[in-house]
Write a protein that holds these residues in place. Structure first.
Motif, PDB file in Angstrom:
ATOM      1  N   ALA A  37      15.487   8.054 -13.298  1.00 57.72           N
ATOM      2  CA  ALA A  37      16.252   9.573 -13.422  1.00 57.72           C
ATOM      3  C   ALA A  37      14.989  10.731 -13.188  1.00 57.72           C
ATOM      4  O   ALA A  37      15.092  11.575 -12.464  1.00 57.72           O
ATOM      5  N   ALA A  38      13.914  10.508 -13.544  1.00 56.80           N
ATOM      6  CA  ALA A  38      12.630  11.478 -13.507  1.00 56.80           C
ATOM      7  C   ALA A  38      12.258  11.250 -12.015  1.00 56.80           C
ATOM      8  O   ALA A  38      11.836  12.369 -11.416  1.00 56.80           O
ATOM      9  N   GLY A  39      12.544  10.375 -11.405  1.00 59.38           N
ATOM     10  CA  GLY A  39      11.901  10.012  -9.845  1.00 59.38           C
ATOM     11  C   GLY A  39      12.994  11.005  -8.984  1.00 59.38           C
ATOM     12  O   GLY A  39      12.567  11.526  -8.001  1.00 59.38           O
ATOM     13  N   ALA A  40      14.092  10.773  -9.656  1.00 60.92           N
ATOM     14  CA  ALA A  40      15.384  11.755  -8.901  1.00 60.92           C
ATOM     15  C   ALA A  40      15.127  13.117  -8.837  1.00 60.92           C
ATOM     16  O   ALA A  40      15.355  13.779  -7.898  1.00 60.92           O
ATOM     17  N   ARG A  41      14.405  13.599 -10.146  1.00 60.73           N
ATOM     18  CA  ARG A  41      13.976  14.979 -10.197  1.00 60.73           C
ATOM     19  C   ARG A  41      12.990  15.268  -9.372  1.00 60.73           C
ATOM     20  O   ARG A  41      12.269  16.354  -9.528  1.00 60.73           O
ATOM     21  N   GLY A  42      12.086  14.241  -8.757  1.00 56.70           N
ATOM     22  CA  GLY A  42      10.887  14.632  -7.824  1.00 56.70           C
ATOM     23  C   GLY A  42       9.524  14.400  -8.634  1.00 56.70           C
ATOM     24  O   GLY A  42       8.405  14.837  -8.070  1.00 56.70           O
ATOM     25  N   GLU A  43       9.424  13.866  -9.709  1.00 53.00           N
ATOM     26  CA  GLU A  43       8.345  13.786 -10.654  1.00 53.00           C
ATOM     27  C   GLU A  43       7.325  12.757 -10.130  1.00 53.00           C
ATOM     28  O   GLU A  43       6.044  13.136 -10.596  1.00 53.00           O
ATOM     29  N   TYR A  44       7.725  12.048  -9.115  1.00 51.38           N
ATOM     30  CA  TYR A  44       6.796  10.995  -8.755  1.00 51.38           C
ATOM     31  C   TYR A  44       6.478  11.098  -7.337  1.00 51.38           C
ATOM     32  O   TYR A  44       5.744  10.342  -6.929  1.00 51.38           O
ATOM     33  N   ASP A  45       6.940  12.068  -6.622  1.00 46.38           N
ATOM     34  CA  ASP A  45       6.550  12.540  -5.210  1.00 46.38           C
ATOM     35  C   ASP A  45       5.083  12.251  -4.961  1.00 46.38           C
ATOM     36  O   ASP A  45       4.815  11.698  -3.725  1.00 46.38           O
ATOM     37  N   GLN A  46       4.429  12.816  -5.857  1.00 47.00           N
ATOM     38  CA  GLN A  46       2.917  12.997  -5.681  1.00 47.00           C
ATOM     39  C   GLN A  46       2.225  11.649  -5.177  1.00 47.00           C
ATOM     40  O   GLN A  46       1.453  11.245  -4.255  1.00 47.00           O
ATOM     41  N   TYR A  47       2.863  10.424  -5.926  1.00 46.84           N
ATOM     42  CA  TYR A  47       2.388   9.354  -5.691  1.00 46.84           C
ATOM     43  C   TYR A  47       2.483   8.740  -4.336  1.00 46.84           C
ATOM     44  O   TYR A  47       1.824   7.845  -3.852  1.00 46.84           O
ATOM     45  N   TYR A  48       3.652   8.845  -4.070  1.00 47.54           N
ATOM     46  CA  TYR A  48       4.244   8.248  -2.762  1.00 47.54           C
ATOM     47  C   TYR A  48       3.589   9.171  -1.580  1.00 47.54           C
ATOM     48  O   TYR A  48       3.454   8.591  -0.329  1.00 47.54           O
ATOM     49  N   ARG A  49       3.270  10.365  -1.678  1.00 47.03           N
ATOM     50  CA  ARG A  49       2.769  11.180  -0.614  1.00 47.03           C
ATOM     51  C   ARG A  49       1.011  10.519  -0.523  1.00 47.03           C
ATOM     52  O   ARG A  49       0.668  10.228   0.643  1.00 47.03           O
ATOM     53  N   THR A  50       0.474  10.213  -1.741  1.00 48.23           N
ATOM     54  CA  THR A  50      -0.624   9.523  -1.759  1.00 48.23           C
ATOM     55  C   THR A  50      -0.779   8.221  -1.220  1.00 48.23           C
ATOM     56  O   THR A  50      -1.687   8.046  -0.226  1.00 48.23           O
ATOM     57  N   LEU A  51       0.332   7.421  -1.332  1.00 49.87           N
ATOM     58  CA  LEU A  51       0.548   6.182  -0.589  1.00 49.87           C
ATOM     59  C   LEU A  51       0.583   6.184   0.733  1.00 49.87           C
ATOM     60  O   LEU A  51      -0.152   5.717   1.560  1.00 49.87           O
ATOM     61  N   ALA A  52       1.383   7.172   1.218  1.00 49.29           N
ATOM     62  CA  ALA A  52       1.570   7.381   2.812  1.00 49.29           C
ATOM     63  C   ALA A  52       0.291   7.821   3.503  1.00 49.29           C
ATOM     64  O   ALA A  52      -0.256   7.237   4.470  1.00 49.29           O
ATOM     65  N   GLN A  53      -0.563   8.665   2.771  1.00 46.04           N
ATOM     66  CA  GLN A  53      -1.744   9.063   3.151  1.00 46.04           C
ATOM     67  C   GLN A  53      -2.802   7.899   3.402  1.00 46.04           C
ATOM     68  O   GLN A  53      -3.697   7.816   4.293  1.00 46.04           O
ATOM     69  N   ASN A  54      -2.833   6.862   2.180  1.00 49.29           N
ATOM     70  CA  ASN A  54      -3.457   5.835   2.616  1.00 49.29           C
ATOM     71  C   ASN A  54      -3.283   4.903   3.531  1.00 49.29           C
ATOM     72  O   ASN A  54      -4.126   4.366   4.184  1.00 49.29           O
ATOM     73  N   LEU A  55      -1.883   4.658   3.827  1.00 44.83           N
ATOM     74  CA  LEU A  55      -1.342   3.728   4.730  1.00 44.83           C
ATOM     75  C   LEU A  55      -1.965   4.429   6.061  1.00 44.83           C
ATOM     76  O   LEU A  55      -2.437   3.421   6.899  1.00 44.83           O
ATOM     77  N   VAL A  56      -1.892   5.621   6.480  1.00 40.03           N
ATOM     78  CA  VAL A  56      -2.327   6.271   7.520  1.00 40.03           C
ATOM     79  C   VAL A  56      -3.853   5.854   7.534  1.00 40.03           C
ATOM     80  O   VAL A  56      -4.233   5.561   8.800  1.00 40.03           O
ATOM     81  N   ARG A  57      -4.532   6.299   6.671  1.00 40.53           N
ATOM     82  CA  ARG A  57      -6.121   6.280   6.611  1.00 40.53           C
ATOM     83  C   ARG A  57      -6.467   4.906   6.788  1.00 40.53           C
ATOM     84  O   ARG A  57      -7.465   4.899   7.507  1.00 40.53           O
ATOM     85  N   TYR A  58      -5.715   3.838   6.512  1.00 43.93           N
ATOM     86  CA  TYR A  58      -6.000   2.429   6.770  1.00 43.93           C
ATOM     87  C   TYR A  58      -5.692   1.793   8.001  1.00 43.93           C
ATOM     88  O   TYR A  58      -5.436   0.572   7.942  1.00 43.93           O
ATOM     89  N   GLY A  59      -4.845   2.526   8.771  1.00 40.35           N
ATOM     90  CA  GLY A  59      -4.400   2.315  10.090  1.00 40.35           C
ATOM     91  C   GLY A  59      -3.128   1.347  10.008  1.00 40.35           C
ATOM     92  O   GLY A  59      -2.596   0.734  10.716  1.00 40.35           O
ATOM     93  N   GLN A  60      -2.380   1.679   9.098  1.00 40.95           N
ATOM     94  CA  GLN A  60      -0.976   1.167   8.698  1.00 40.95           C
ATOM     95  C   GLN A  60       0.032   2.141   8.730  1.00 40.95           C
ATOM     96  O   GLN A  60       0.957   1.999   7.826  1.00 40.95           O
TER      97      GLN A  60
END
Length: 408
Positions: free
Chosen positions: A181-204
């Motif tokens: 429910a908290a994720g649906a409110r957008g409270e964890y978006d920051q963590y997945y933004r960081t994950l995506a940035q890390n995937l790009v940074r490491y060539g994935q």
């Protein structure tokens, strides 16, 4: 999946499989409009309208031509229906010559062998064929582990493999109080933004993400109660990650555990814009009568009959493989098998060294109507909960190498 956690190898427990996806008192009520209501399962091609009877005058014998199976449902030369077993002599009749379409060689091959590029290389050498993708699971006890799986990203960087990651939707630490429910409110978006940035940074930036894999298993940390909350949360994650520069090639696999007759996972489908694959995890396990465990003294014909019955159940359950193939086609998505495998279990509910299961999975993947994009064998020993390694199954391992290896 057989429970795998990179923080504890081998694991001490596993998630339930399709026979007990949801306890009776926890099952989500049926949706107002389910997949089966909006689109009926495709009908089989018409059976041969009439049976030709040719009388052989000299012998006075009538020969009847049997109707052929519709190609959409047939999964191999041996079919899926058990015939009357021969006398249990301990010997098995020679298999009929097998026919393949060649489509399987165009399906990307993956494997899970823990977080070990060297082990994946050994698997390729044994198979005589390059592995295209690898499956991995990063640590997930905290939000920091989910967002910053640097050790795993470093491991697969420049490995030459496309990585299929199991990505948690919530931390698995018992003390964590995060909710869908908290994720649906957008409270964890920051963590997945960081994950995506890390995937790009490491060539994935082209990784395939099994977001909340096997969410339909009852004791999953992210097993949802409310369809709309789950859907909204999934969409938030996908939108957030795709918005990161360089992450436009990330793909998302909506990945269920196959099987069962009661739990309709389709009510949690987040929509075609947010899904790239319909993934199904399937293992050679069964609890139906006439399947596993093998009874005492069960020789080769007896084992084969039970293996056929187990496969038929996996294929034809209300939410079995045929259902998911039809669902994927209805959504315009390719299928995937992010995990599949044999299973030698202490409780006997797996088929063990079962070449028949390997054959049927090959034929399902080889059938172009099923539109399988990639498949990954789960080649791992899960300790006290059983073994999936092909090296532990001499007959099935040989069959796997012959069917999925490089053919000259």
């Amino acid at each position: 999946m057989p429970e795998y956690h990179p923080d504890r190898r081998p694991p001490s427990s596993r998630r339930p499989s399709f026979h007990d996806l949801v306890p009776e008192n926890e099952r989500h009520p049926a949706p107002q409009r389910s997949f089966r209501e909006v689109r009926a399962r495709r009908s089989r091609l018409p059976w041969i309208a009439a049976v030709l009877a040719l009388l052989v005058v000299a012998g006075g014998v009538g020969i009847a031509l049997r109707p052929h199976d519709e190609p959409r449902r047939a999964t191999g030369a041996t079919g899926v229906t058990a015939s009357a077993p021969p006398a249990d002599t301990g010997e098995q009749a020679p298999a009929a010559p097998r026919k393949t379409t060649g489509a399987e060689k165009n399906v990307s091959l993956a494997v899970f062998r823990s977080a070990s590029p060297a082990s994946v290389g050994q698997f390729s050498d044994w198979l005589g064929r390059d592995v295209d993708y690898v499956v991995d699971f990063s640590r997930r006890l905290s939000w920091d582990q989910i967002a910053n799986p640097i050790d795993h990203l470093s491991l697969w960087r420049n490995s030459g493999y496309r990585v299929v990651y199991g990505v948690a939707m919530l931390p698995e630490a018992r003390s964590d109080t995060s909710t869908i429910a908290a994720g649906a409110r957008g409270e964890y978006d920051q963590y997945y933004r960081t994950l995506a940035q890390n995937l790009v940074r490491y060539g994935q930036g082209d990784a395939i993400l099994r977001l909340g894999w096997e969410f339909n298993v009852a004791n999953s940390t992210w097993h949802p109660d409310d369809p709309q909350e789950f859907i909204t949360y999934w969409r938030n994650i996908v939108r957030t990650m795709r918005a990161v520069p360089g992450a436009q090639n990330l793909e998302f696999d909506w990945n269920v555990n196959s099987g069962g007759d009661s739990y309709d996972s389709t009510v949690f489908y987040p929509g075609d814009k947010y899904v790239d694959y319909v993934g199904v995890d399937v293992y050679d396990i069964a609890w139906a009568d006439g399947t596993y465990p093998y009874p005492t003294g069960c020789g080769a014909p007896c084992r084969r009959q039970r293996q056929e019955a187990a496969w038929k159940a996996a294929l034809n359950a209300r939410f079995g493989l045929i259902f998911w193939s039809d669902f994927a086609e209805a959504r315009g998505k390719p299928m995937s098998f992010p995990e599949w495998g044999l299973w030698d279990r202490p409780d006997g509910q797996g088929g063990g060294d079962n070449p028949y299961f390997i054959e049927q999975m090959h034929d399902f993947i080889d059938n172009p109507h099923n539109n399988v994009a990639y498949h990954a064998y789960f080649d791992y020993d899960v300790g006290e909960k059983g073994d999936h390694r092909l090296a532990s199954f001499p007959k099935a391992g040989k069959k796997f190498a012959r069917l999925f290896g490089e053919q000259t």
